[in-house]
Design a protein around this motif. Structure first.
Motif, PDB file in Angstrom:
ATOM      1  N   THR A  48     -23.046  -1.607  -0.614  1.00  0.00           N
ATOM      2  CA  THR A  48     -22.569  -0.226  -1.007  1.00  0.00           C
ATOM      3  C   THR A  48     -21.354  -0.064  -0.755  1.00  0.00           C
ATOM      4  OG1 THR A  48     -23.465   0.161   1.445  1.00  0.00           O
ATOM      5  CG2 THR A  48     -24.950   0.657  -0.300  1.00  0.00           C
ATOM      6  N   ASP A  49     -20.616  -1.196  -0.405  1.00  0.00           N
ATOM      7  CA  ASP A  49     -19.220  -1.438  -0.312  1.00  0.00           C
ATOM      8  C   ASP A  49     -18.344  -1.306  -1.695  1.00  0.00           C
ATOM      9  OD1 ASP A  49     -16.504  -1.540   0.054  1.00  0.00           O
ATOM     10  OD2 ASP A  49     -16.723  -2.976   1.536  1.00  0.00           O
ATOM     11  N   ILE A  50     -18.413  -0.038  -2.527  1.00  0.00           N
ATOM     12  CA  ILE A  50     -17.528  -0.156  -3.625  1.00  0.00           C
ATOM     13  C   ILE A  50     -16.224  -0.285  -3.579  1.00  0.00           C
ATOM     14  CG2 ILE A  50     -19.702   0.785  -4.730  1.00  0.00           C
ATOM     15  CD1 ILE A  50     -18.365   3.785  -4.537  1.00  0.00           C
ATOM     16  N   GLY A  51     -15.835  -0.329  -2.568  1.00  0.00           N
ATOM     17  CA  GLY A  51     -14.163  -0.340  -2.367  1.00  0.00           C
ATOM     18  C   GLY A  51     -13.137   0.490  -3.018  1.00  0.00           C
ATOM     19  N   MET A  52     -12.211   0.210  -3.958  1.00  0.00           N
ATOM     20  CA  MET A  52     -11.346   1.149  -4.357  1.00  0.00           C
ATOM     21  C   MET A  52     -11.772   2.256  -5.006  1.00  0.00           C
ATOM     22  SD  MET A  52      -8.547   0.093  -2.711  1.00  0.00           S
ATOM     23  CE  MET A  52      -7.537   1.189  -3.418  1.00  0.00           C
ATOM     24  N   LYS A  53     -12.925   2.177  -5.748  1.00  0.00           N
ATOM     25  CA  LYS A  53     -13.670   3.171  -6.388  1.00  0.00           C
ATOM     26  C   LYS A  53     -13.737   4.479  -5.586  1.00  0.00           C
ATOM     27  CE  LYS A  53     -17.488   4.190  -9.485  1.00  0.00           C
ATOM     28  NZ  LYS A  53     -18.670   3.530 -10.269  1.00  0.00           N
ATOM     29  N   ALA A  54     -14.261   4.156  -4.367  1.00  0.00           N
ATOM     30  CA  ALA A  54     -14.672   5.053  -3.338  1.00  0.00           C
ATOM     31  C   ALA A  54     -13.448   5.737  -2.904  1.00  0.00           C
ATOM     32  CB  ALA A  54     -15.320   4.746  -2.109  1.00  0.00           C
ATOM     33  N   PHE A  55     -12.529   5.079  -2.490  1.00  0.00           N
ATOM     34  CA  PHE A  55     -11.150   5.661  -2.291  1.00  0.00           C
ATOM     35  C   PHE A  55     -10.613   6.493  -3.277  1.00  0.00           C
ATOM     36  CE2 PHE A  55     -11.693   2.296   0.626  1.00  0.00           C
ATOM     37  CZ  PHE A  55     -10.994   2.571   1.927  1.00  0.00           C
TER      38      PHE A  55
END
Length: 83
Positions: A48-55
């Motif tokens: 679930t860690d979608i990285g920069m997309k989430a930011f």
């Protein structure tokens, strides 16, 4: 709060939960967090860690509110309290 206190390297999102009014100290019981990491954090937190997309999504869609003000958080790129 996590975003600010982690120096913008962690983001907790996708929280689910309920408002528990019957406990001794009424409050929210939150479950199922997804922790997302900034590319410079060096660690990943599962599928679930979608990285920069989430930011990017967070920065684009977040609107400061009473929770932000109650936590004493500031607007992005601002020296004033969230509004």
């Amino acid at each position: 709060w996590v975003y600010v206190s982690s120096d913008q390297k962690l983001l907790v999102c996708d929280l689910q939960g309920i408002l528990n009014k019957e406990s001794r100290y009424p409050g929210f019981q939150l479950t199922d967090p997804a922790i997302c990491t900034h590319k410079t954090a060096g660690e990943r937190y599962g599928k679930t860690d979608i990285g920069m997309k989430a930011f990017r999504g967070f920065r684009r869609s977040h609107k400061c509110n009473n929770v932000c003000r109650g936590l004493g958080l500031r607007k992005f790129g601002s020296n004033s309290m969230g509004s």
